[in-house]
Design an enzyme around this catalytic site. Sequence first.
Site, PDB file in Angstrom:
ATOM      1  N   PRO A  15       2.940  -7.995 -16.936  1.00 15.61           N
ATOM      2  CA  PRO A  15       3.450  -7.208 -15.821  1.00 15.61           C
ATOM      3  C   PRO A  15       3.307  -7.881 -14.463  1.00 15.61           C
ATOM      4  O   PRO A  15       2.316  -8.552 -14.183  1.00 15.61           O
ATOM      5  CB  PRO A  15       2.620  -5.918 -15.876  1.00 15.61           C
ATOM      6  CG  PRO A  15       1.431  -6.236 -16.694  1.00 15.61           C
ATOM      7  CD  PRO A  15       1.837  -7.318 -17.631  1.00 15.61           C
ATOM      8  N   TYR A  28      -0.639 -16.089  -5.470  1.00 11.24           N
ATOM      9  CA  TYR A  28       0.176 -16.576  -6.583  1.00 11.24           C
ATOM     10  C   TYR A  28       1.147 -17.688  -6.206  1.00 11.24           C
ATOM     11  O   TYR A  28       1.879 -18.183  -7.065  1.00 11.24           O
ATOM     12  CB  TYR A  28       0.955 -15.408  -7.201  1.00 11.24           C
ATOM     13  CG  TYR A  28       0.040 -14.339  -7.750  1.00 11.24           C
ATOM     14  CD1 TYR A  28      -0.651 -14.541  -8.936  1.00 11.24           C
ATOM     15  CD2 TYR A  28      -0.149 -13.135  -7.084  1.00 11.24           C
ATOM     16  CE1 TYR A  28      -1.494 -13.576  -9.444  1.00 11.24           C
ATOM     17  CE2 TYR A  28      -0.992 -12.161  -7.578  1.00 11.24           C
ATOM     18  CZ  TYR A  28      -1.660 -12.379  -8.759  1.00 11.24           C
ATOM     19  OH  TYR A  28      -2.502 -11.425  -9.255  1.00 11.24           O
ATOM     20  N   ALA A  81      -2.382  -7.801 -15.630  1.00  7.39           N
ATOM     21  CA  ALA A  81      -3.416  -6.766 -15.595  1.00  7.39           C
ATOM     22  C   ALA A  81      -3.805  -6.267 -16.985  1.00  7.39           C
ATOM     23  O   ALA A  81      -4.913  -5.761 -17.170  1.00  7.39           O
ATOM     24  CB  ALA A  81      -2.961  -5.600 -14.722  1.00  7.39           C
ATOM     25  N   GLU A 102      -5.126 -18.033 -23.178  1.00  3.72           N
ATOM     26  CA  GLU A 102      -5.031 -17.099 -22.058  1.00  3.72           C
ATOM     27  C   GLU A 102      -4.980 -17.900 -20.769  1.00  3.72           C
ATOM     28  O   GLU A 102      -5.798 -18.804 -20.569  1.00  3.72           O
ATOM     29  CB  GLU A 102      -6.255 -16.194 -22.065  1.00  3.72           C
ATOM     30  CG  GLU A 102      -6.364 -15.249 -20.906  1.00  3.72           C
ATOM     31  CD  GLU A 102      -7.670 -14.469 -20.885  1.00  3.72           C
ATOM     32  OE1 GLU A 102      -7.983 -13.891 -19.833  1.00  3.72           O
ATOM     33  OE2 GLU A 102      -8.406 -14.435 -21.908  1.00  3.72           O
ATOM     34  N   ARG A 111     -12.145 -13.006  -7.677  1.00  3.15           N
ATOM     35  CA  ARG A 111     -11.416 -11.842  -7.163  1.00  3.15           C
ATOM     36  C   ARG A 111     -12.201 -10.562  -7.435  1.00  3.15           C
ATOM     37  O   ARG A 111     -13.399 -10.595  -7.659  1.00  3.15           O
ATOM     38  CB  ARG A 111     -10.021 -11.814  -7.789  1.00  3.15           C
ATOM     39  CG  ARG A 111      -9.213 -13.054  -7.363  1.00  3.15           C
ATOM     40  CD  ARG A 111      -7.830 -13.055  -7.894  1.00  3.15           C
ATOM     41  NE  ARG A 111      -7.070 -11.922  -7.349  1.00  3.15           N
ATOM     42  CZ  ARG A 111      -5.920 -11.521  -7.852  1.00  3.15           C
ATOM     43  NH1 ARG A 111      -5.385 -12.154  -8.878  1.00  3.15           N
ATOM     44  NH2 ARG A 111      -5.280 -10.488  -7.328  1.00  3.15           N
TER      45      ARG A 111
END
Length: 147
Positions: A15, A28, A81, A102, A111
């Site tokens: 997402p 990003y 997420a 991953e 973060r």
Amino acid sequence: MPIRTTMKIAIINGPNLNLLGTREPGIYGNRAFEGYFESLCKRFSPKVELSYFQSNHEGALIDEIQRIGFDYDGIVLNAGAYTHTSIALADCIKAISTPVIEVHISNVHSREEFRHRSMISGVCRGVIAGFGLDSYRLAVEALIGDE
């Protein structure tokens, strides 16, 4: 059955990653993923055939992983997420034979606290985070090294 000489690796994004290039560029970057994907394809051709899939829907991600999870040589997964919430994705990854790496564009450990926990890390071959879009290249190289 003929022996395949080209590796098949899928990049799957979850997402909000369809908004790369415009979404929070301070985190990003400002490059759209489609352009980066084209450069990856050129970089690894002809040894690797890359495919790309993105969805904002958990079930669609699971369907795609199941569809390719026994035929491909590797999956590079940025679950967005869902990384931090999806037991269903973890169960899906456990159920397939294709290795999954991953990836995260940002360093999730620098973060918010909730991003420090991954539901899928334990069932993935490895984790690459914090190298911007280059995280995807590093993951593909890791999968090629597994050959």
